[in-house]
Design a protein around this motif. Structure first.
Motif, PDB file in Angstrom:
ATOM      1  N   PRO A 137     -91.303  48.560 -17.933  1.00  0.00           N
ATOM      2  CA  PRO A 137     -91.030  49.605 -17.243  1.00  0.00           C
ATOM      3  C   PRO A 137     -91.869  49.732 -15.769  1.00  0.00           C
ATOM      4  O   PRO A 137     -90.778  49.871 -15.083  1.00  0.00           O
ATOM      5  CB  PRO A 137     -91.235  51.225 -17.757  1.00  0.00           C
ATOM      6  CG  PRO A 137     -91.499  50.402 -19.488  1.00  0.00           C
ATOM      7  CD  PRO A 137     -91.482  48.854 -19.427  1.00  0.00           C
ATOM      8  N   GLU A 138     -92.660  48.540 -16.216  1.00  0.00           N
ATOM      9  CA  GLU A 138     -93.674  49.317 -14.522  1.00  0.00           C
ATOM     10  C   GLU A 138     -92.972  47.820 -13.099  1.00  0.00           C
ATOM     11  O   GLU A 138     -93.124  48.114 -12.363  1.00  0.00           O
ATOM     12  CB  GLU A 138     -94.529  48.409 -14.632  1.00  0.00           C
ATOM     13  CG  GLU A 138     -95.737  48.985 -16.028  1.00  0.00           C
ATOM     14  CD  GLU A 138     -96.952  48.242 -16.070  1.00  0.00           C
ATOM     15  OE1 GLU A 138     -98.126  48.898 -15.635  1.00  0.00           O
ATOM     16  OE2 GLU A 138     -97.150  47.452 -16.641  1.00  0.00           O
ATOM     17  N   ALA A 139     -92.189  47.496 -13.949  1.00  0.00           N
ATOM     18  CA  ALA A 139     -91.358  46.622 -12.906  1.00  0.00           C
ATOM     19  C   ALA A 139     -89.845  46.377 -12.757  1.00  0.00           C
ATOM     20  O   ALA A 139     -89.303  46.044 -12.327  1.00  0.00           O
ATOM     21  CB  ALA A 139     -91.174  44.591 -13.307  1.00  0.00           C
ATOM     22  N   ALA A 140     -89.487  48.001 -13.547  1.00  0.00           N
ATOM     23  CA  ALA A 140     -88.133  47.528 -13.598  1.00  0.00           C
ATOM     24  C   ALA A 140     -87.087  47.394 -12.244  1.00  0.00           C
ATOM     25  O   ALA A 140     -85.805  47.205 -13.044  1.00  0.00           O
ATOM     26  CB  ALA A 140     -87.673  49.062 -14.857  1.00  0.00           C
ATOM     27  N   ASP A 141     -87.379  48.099 -10.910  1.00  0.00           N
ATOM     28  CA  ASP A 141     -86.952  48.410 -10.212  1.00  0.00           C
ATOM     29  C   ASP A 141     -86.912  47.375  -9.181  1.00  0.00           C
ATOM     30  O   ASP A 141     -86.323  47.263  -7.513  1.00  0.00           O
ATOM     31  CB  ASP A 141     -87.416  50.124  -9.774  1.00  0.00           C
ATOM     32  CG  ASP A 141     -86.853  50.890 -10.604  1.00  0.00           C
ATOM     33  OD1 ASP A 141     -85.194  50.753 -11.372  1.00  0.00           O
ATOM     34  OD2 ASP A 141     -87.327  51.773  -9.658  1.00  0.00           O
ATOM     35  N   VAL A 142     -87.807  46.543  -9.025  1.00  0.00           N
ATOM     36  CA  VAL A 142     -88.193  45.329  -8.062  1.00  0.00           C
ATOM     37  C   VAL A 142     -87.701  43.234  -8.180  1.00  0.00           C
ATOM     38  O   VAL A 142     -87.336  42.578  -8.097  1.00  0.00           O
ATOM     39  CB  VAL A 142     -89.467  44.752  -8.362  1.00  0.00           C
ATOM     40  CG1 VAL A 142     -90.677  46.145  -8.439  1.00  0.00           C
ATOM     41  CG2 VAL A 142     -90.313  43.959  -9.332  1.00  0.00           C
ATOM     42  N   THR A 146     -81.208  36.873  -8.033  1.00  0.00           N
ATOM     43  CA  THR A 146     -80.270  35.994  -6.702  1.00  0.00           C
ATOM     44  C   THR A 146     -81.443  35.329  -5.712  1.00  0.00           C
ATOM     45  O   THR A 146     -81.220  34.593  -4.797  1.00  0.00           O
ATOM     46  CB  THR A 146     -79.211  36.663  -6.212  1.00  0.00           C
ATOM     47  OG1 THR A 146     -80.452  38.355  -5.934  1.00  0.00           O
ATOM     48  CG2 THR A 146     -78.442  37.551  -6.904  1.00  0.00           C
ATOM     49  N   GLN A 147     -82.624  35.915  -6.316  1.00  0.00           N
ATOM     50  CA  GLN A 147     -83.583  35.258  -5.653  1.00  0.00           C
ATOM     51  C   GLN A 147     -84.633  34.582  -6.696  1.00  0.00           C
ATOM     52  O   GLN A 147     -84.415  34.104  -7.578  1.00  0.00           O
ATOM     53  CB  GLN A 147     -84.841  36.624  -5.323  1.00  0.00           C
ATOM     54  CG  GLN A 147     -84.487  37.562  -4.208  1.00  0.00           C
ATOM     55  CD  GLN A 147     -83.977  37.232  -2.642  1.00  0.00           C
ATOM     56  OE1 GLN A 147     -84.884  36.137  -2.344  1.00  0.00           O
ATOM     57  NE2 GLN A 147     -83.226  37.381  -2.438  1.00  0.00           N
ATOM     58  N   ALA A 157     -95.757  40.732 -10.740  1.00  0.00           N
ATOM     59  CA  ALA A 157     -97.122  41.108 -10.059  1.00  0.00           C
ATOM     60  C   ALA A 157     -97.377  41.850  -9.231  1.00  0.00           C
ATOM     61  O   ALA A 157     -98.703  42.622  -9.663  1.00  0.00           O
ATOM     62  CB  ALA A 157     -97.662  39.726  -9.252  1.00  0.00           C
ATOM     63  N   LYS A 158     -96.905  42.577  -8.469  1.00  0.00           N
ATOM     64  CA  LYS A 158     -97.228  43.334  -7.543  1.00  0.00           C
ATOM     65  C   LYS A 158     -97.097  45.048  -7.889  1.00  0.00           C
ATOM     66  O   LYS A 158     -97.912  45.886  -7.974  1.00  0.00           O
ATOM     67  CB  LYS A 158     -96.753  43.538  -5.970  1.00  0.00           C
ATOM     68  CG  LYS A 158     -96.864  43.987  -5.373  1.00  0.00           C
ATOM     69  CD  LYS A 158     -96.160  44.484  -3.901  1.00  0.00           C
ATOM     70  CE  LYS A 158     -96.198  45.178  -2.478  1.00  0.00           C
ATOM     71  NZ  LYS A 158     -95.823  45.274  -1.845  1.00  0.00           N
ATOM     72  N   ALA A 159     -95.799  44.947  -8.424  1.00  0.00           N
ATOM     73  CA  ALA A 159     -95.682  46.053  -9.488  1.00  0.00           C
ATOM     74  C   ALA A 159     -96.427  46.598 -10.351  1.00  0.00           C
ATOM     75  O   ALA A 159     -96.833  47.656 -10.753  1.00  0.00           O
ATOM     76  CB  ALA A 159     -93.954  46.304  -9.931  1.00  0.00           C
ATOM     77  N   SER A 237     -85.761  46.859 -17.865  1.00  0.00           N
ATOM     78  CA  SER A 237     -84.391  46.618 -17.002  1.00  0.00           C
ATOM     79  C   SER A 237     -84.182  45.277 -17.605  1.00  0.00           C
ATOM     80  O   SER A 237     -85.089  44.213 -17.589  1.00  0.00           O
ATOM     81  CB  SER A 237     -84.745  46.854 -15.809  1.00  0.00           C
ATOM     82  OG  SER A 237     -84.287  46.394 -14.762  1.00  0.00           O
ATOM     83  N   MET A 238     -82.978  44.598 -16.987  1.00  0.00           N
ATOM     84  CA  MET A 238     -82.650  43.635 -17.006  1.00  0.00           C
ATOM     85  C   MET A 238     -81.717  42.757 -15.961  1.00  0.00           C
ATOM     86  O   MET A 238     -80.343  43.778 -16.129  1.00  0.00           O
ATOM     87  CB  MET A 238     -81.688  43.226 -19.133  1.00  0.00           C
ATOM     88  CG  MET A 238     -81.544  41.640 -18.722  1.00  0.00           C
ATOM     89  SD  MET A 238     -81.077  41.876 -20.409  1.00  0.00           S
ATOM     90  CE  MET A 238     -80.022  40.198 -20.740  1.00  0.00           C
TER      91      MET A 238
END
Length: 327
Positions: A137-142, A146-147, A157-159, A237-238
């Motif tokens: 959940p903490e990184a689900a939106d980041v 493609t990167q 790490a930032k999230a 997220s996936m």
């Protein structure tokens, strides 16, 4: 439950019934632990899962199963399962995610099932593998598949308020991942290599006690759909991209209208917000304890989830085998 309207969507917690399905599969498959017979383990788990799944009150169609009808006698793609009454559902099963782990007596094998509303599950067609990235959940939106790898490691790490060196990456231990492993090491992140079972690996990124932060690499597309259902329940997220093994598979996928460059999100893999997931440990792992047999019975540990409520339960159960044999 609203069963008066034909084709009603599921509004009861089917996951509480589905855990009986994964418990049965796990107990059957666990009898083969360490016996070197992964086909025997899988066959026993399929048989047990099919028997119990047929008693669940739903009109289900297997979207992700054991293969096409001419290859698998039960739980094949397209098979109708359940009692036949509403709700209408899509079903994805993996009677043992980690048959090799089971056969070799190694930890981390799971019996899993995911169920969602009819027409909501992605059908991977001829594509057996997909490139994956999964987080909690903490990184689900980041994340962005493609990167470059370093982009996603820094974003996670930032999230999470960490440095890249604190991030633990789960990767299937396969020759195809040699370059990926080198990139992660060059970035300074930690790596947890797993032999099999990337459903458990992906779920672990959303399980705080696991210590895993992100899963990267190429794994099974059917497992990816099941994983998406679990992560949707957990708030994770996936993202994925279909990965053809050869020119013939690529041509077959394109002929059927698949875009191999398209990014598949969690919602693309399992649409809507009313899916269910259950998993029971087959062998002892970091996520769940496996089946333990005793003189008069067995114990199991399971995860049971529903996306609509966001509820995740871990269930410890004790089974009287003499009682189970009666039905």
């Amino acid at each position: 439950m609203t069963s008066s309207a034909e084709g009603a969507a599921p509004d009861r917690n089917l996951a509480m019934e589905l855990v009986r399905v994964t418990e049965a599969a796990a107990m059957a498959g666990a009898r083969f632990m360490g016996r070197g017979d992964k086909l025997g383990a899988d066959g026993a788990a399929v048989d047990a899962m099919r028997v119990v799944l047929s008693t669940v009150a739903m009109d289900g169609v297997v979207v992700i199963g054991e293969g096409e009808k001419d290859e698998a006698p039960m739980l094949f793609n397209g098979e109708r399962i359940g009692t036949g009454e509403p709700p209408e559902t899509d079903i994805a099963v993996d009677p043992i995610d980690g048959t090799t782990l089971t056969a070799l007596g190694r930890g981390g094998a799971l019996a899993v099932i995911a169920v969602s509303e009819r027409g909501s599950m992605f059908n991977p067609g001829p594509c057996v593998y997909m490139e994956k990235i999964a987080v909690g959940p903490e990184a689900a939106d980041v994340i962005d598949i493609t990167q470059p790898v370093i982009y996603n490691l820094e974003a996670v790490a930032k999230a999470k308020g960490e440095q890249v060196r604190d991030v633990t990456v789960v990767i299937l231990d396969r020759p195809r991942h040699e370059e990926l492993i080198n990139e992660v090491r060059a970035a300074g992140a930690r790596i947890r290599l797993i032999g099999d079972g990337d459903i458990a690996g992906a779920i672990s990124t959303a399980w705080p006690e696991s210590g895993a932060d992100i899963l990267l690499g190429i794994g099974g597309t059917p497992e990816g759909v099941i994983t998406a259902a679990a992560l949707k329940c957990m708030g994770g997220s996936m993202q994925g991209r279909l990965w053809a093994r050869n020119d013939a598979e690529r041509a077959a996928a394109i002929a059927q209208g698949y875009d191999l460059d398209a990014v598949l999100t969690t919602d693309d893999l399992v649409a809507g917000d009313n899916c269910f997931f259950a998993a029971t440990g087959v062998t002892d792992g970091e996520l769940l304890r496996g089946v333990h047999y005793e003189r008069h019975g067995a114990t199991t540990q399971s995860l049971v989830m529903r996306s609509k409520s966001g509820t995740v339960r871990r269930i410890d159960a004790r089974h009287r085998l003499d009682k189970l044999k009666l039905f």
